[in-house]
Design an enzyme around this catalytic site. Structure first.
Site, mmCIF file in Angstrom:
data_model
loop_
_atom_site.group_PDB
_atom_site.id
_atom_site.type_symbol
_atom_site.label_atom_id
_atom_site.label_comp_id
_atom_site.label_asym_id
_atom_site.label_seq_id
_atom_site.Cartn_x
_atom_site.Cartn_y
_atom_site.Cartn_z
ATOM 1 N N ASN A 1 72.588 27.822 16.766
ATOM 2 C CA ASN A 1 72.323 27.227 18.067
ATOM 3 C C ASN A 1 73.307 27.755 19.107
ATOM 4 O O ASN A 1 74.525 27.712 18.905
ATOM 5 C CB ASN A 1 72.414 25.697 17.971
ATOM 6 C CG ASN A 1 71.257 25.127 17.174
ATOM 7 O OD1 ASN A 1 70.180 24.894 17.696
ATOM 8 N ND2 ASN A 1 71.476 24.937 15.876
ATOM 9 N N ARG B 1 70.002 45.234 12.779
ATOM 10 C CA ARG B 1 70.959 46.289 13.120
ATOM 11 C C ARG B 1 72.217 45.724 13.770
ATOM 12 O O ARG B 1 73.271 46.354 13.683
ATOM 13 C CB ARG B 1 70.315 47.325 14.039
ATOM 14 C CG ARG B 1 69.204 48.117 13.354
ATOM 15 C CD ARG B 1 68.776 49.328 14.164
ATOM 16 N NE ARG B 1 67.761 50.094 13.448
ATOM 17 C CZ ARG B 1 66.460 49.941 13.614
ATOM 18 N NH1 ARG B 1 66.009 49.047 14.484
ATOM 19 N NH2 ARG B 1 65.598 50.663 12.919
ATOM 20 N N ASP C 1 69.891 18.233 10.762
ATOM 21 C CA ASP C 1 68.906 17.199 11.112
ATOM 22 C C ASP C 1 67.490 17.705 10.907
ATOM 23 O O ASP C 1 66.520 16.980 11.125
ATOM 24 C CB ASP C 1 69.109 16.718 12.551
ATOM 25 C CG ASP C 1 68.929 17.820 13.591
ATOM 26 O OD1 ASP C 1 68.693 18.987 13.218
ATOM 27 O OD2 ASP C 1 69.041 17.513 14.804
ATOM 28 N N ASP D 1 77.049 16.894 15.595
ATOM 29 C CA ASP D 1 76.905 17.136 17.033
ATOM 30 C C ASP D 1 76.284 15.903 17.696
ATOM 31 O O ASP D 1 75.546 16.004 18.675
ATOM 32 C CB ASP D 1 76.053 18.384 17.298
ATOM 33 C CG ASP D 1 76.202 18.908 18.723
ATOM 34 O OD1 ASP D 1 77.203 18.560 19.385
ATOM 35 O OD2 ASP D 1 75.310 19.650 19.188
#
Length: 387
Positions: free
Chosen positions: A222, A230, A251, A276
């Protein structure tokens, strides 16, 4: 001295038992494979699992409160209620905002943490400052108008004030920004852990940041450069660099189940489960605050800001454990990712484990992985209703 025994106990990374944990002055003295007979100083848990307390490295808020603006009473209430989710230690997390506001909030946090030290509640280990030294290209829900490059003078504002430096435990920054590597060096030299996140860095730049002392990655996948065949990006570096502890929001929305399982298979022994969580965690659908951002939680979704960007989570750490266990991952590994791994990431060998010398921060789980009781320093901090 007191003893807590259970049919299964998580010790040394594996479930065994029955076993008894002997506690004295808030710390674990020893773990016995022989369970003593019943007595006034022996609590015999009749079923379920006894594990270390959970450690959450990223909690913006919960139960209606956002830590940046919360009062000391609200901090205490959140710390007490987090114990009901099995969390016995955590890092209140401040997202990007006006730097003066953040410095004032950190100063208040220093005093609040000291006042909470004697409470029967989850331990406040220090503050996780997530920003403002983040990439505008990977800002997520962080207000772009407050993002800053980590100029030496701005870093000094955090390090030169005793109360702020003392309460800072972890800083998330984007190492590719001008001055980023110097900031990593300065924070780590001051004893503050550095996590890499909200970053558009290449894998090589992440490696340079790890060389400079960074040891964690904030909410894997995130708000970061993704995995390419690459250019491995932040994700590829986090999955393959043994020096880094990636944080995973399990979650099953921030990272879908198949990818959560992929992370656990590749980097499970060094992956830290994080929530978070923001003010909506533990609350019904509605409108809440995340720093300076208005956030809405709707039924069956994650919190989102007005433009639809994910803004923190409504996850609790016990639910993250149940989610990964439900995907077929071993309970010992999953609980370790929510306890021992994050404690080790902070250099806290006295937390997140059932071992002699560690604090007696413990969780009793029912067989369905519901938290039944939590102890902090050997003292009961939460007990489920027996009805």
């Amino acid at each position: 001295m007191g003893t807590i025994s259970a049919p299964r106990v998580l010790v040394g990374g594996r479930l065994s038992g029955p076993a008894a944990v002997v506690v004295e002055d808030g710390r674990i003295v020893r773990v016995d494979e022989t369970v003593p007979p019943p007595g006034p100083d022996h609590l015999a848990l009749p079923h379920g699992i006894l594990t270390p307390g959970l450690v959450d490295l990223q909690v913006n808020g919960a139960f209606g409160a956002d830590f940046v603006a919360a009062s000391p009473d609200e901090w205490r209430a959140v710390a007490e209620r987090l114990a009901s989710t099995g969390v016995t230690a955590f890092l209140p997390t401040f997202i990007t905002g006006d730097l003066d506001t953040l410095v004032d909030a950190l100063t208040r946090a220093h005093a609040t943490r000291a006042a909470l030290a004697a409470q029967r509640a989850a331990r406040v280990l220090g503050v996780h400052l997530e920003g403002p030294f983040l990439s505008p290209a990977k800002a997520g829900t962080h207000p772009k108008e407050y993002l800053r490059e980590p100029e030496p003078a701005l870093v000094s504002r955090l390090l030169d004030r005793d109360e702020v430096r003392d309460v800072l435990a972890l800083v998330t920054l984007a190492p590719e920004l001008p001055g980023g590597l110097d900031a990593v060096r300065r924070f780590t030299a001051a004893g503050i852990k550095v996590s890499l996140g909200h970053s558009n860095a290449t894998a090589a730049e992440i490696g340079q940041a790890a060389d400079a002392g960074a040891t964690l990655v904030t909410h894997l996948f995130n708000a970061m450069r993704g995995l390419g065949h690459r250019e491995p990006g932040v994700v590829g570096a986090a999955l393959t660099d043994e020096r880094l502890t990636p944080g995973l929001i399990a979650d099953l929305h921030h990272v879908v189940p198949a990818v959560c399982s992929l992370v656990m298979r590749i980097a499970g022994p060094r992956t830290a489960l994080v929530t978070d969580a923001m003010a909506a965690a533990g609350m019904p659908p509605g409108r809440y605050r995340l720093g300076d951002v208005d956030v809405t939680l709707t039924e069956g979704d994650v919190p989102r800001n007005p433009d639809g960007t994910i803004a923190g989570s409504a996850l609790t750490l016990d639910q993250a454990v149940r989610n990964l266990a439900g995907l077929g991952h071993g309970l010992a590994e999953v609980v370790g990712s929510a306890s021992t791994v994050p404690a080790d990431a902070l250099g806290r060998e006295d937390l997140g484990r059932i071992a002699p010398g560690a604090w007696a921060d413990l969780v009793w789980w029912d067989d369905d992985l519901t938290v039944r009781r939590t102890w902090v320093g050997g003292e009961s901090a939460y007990e489920a209703d027996q009805a």
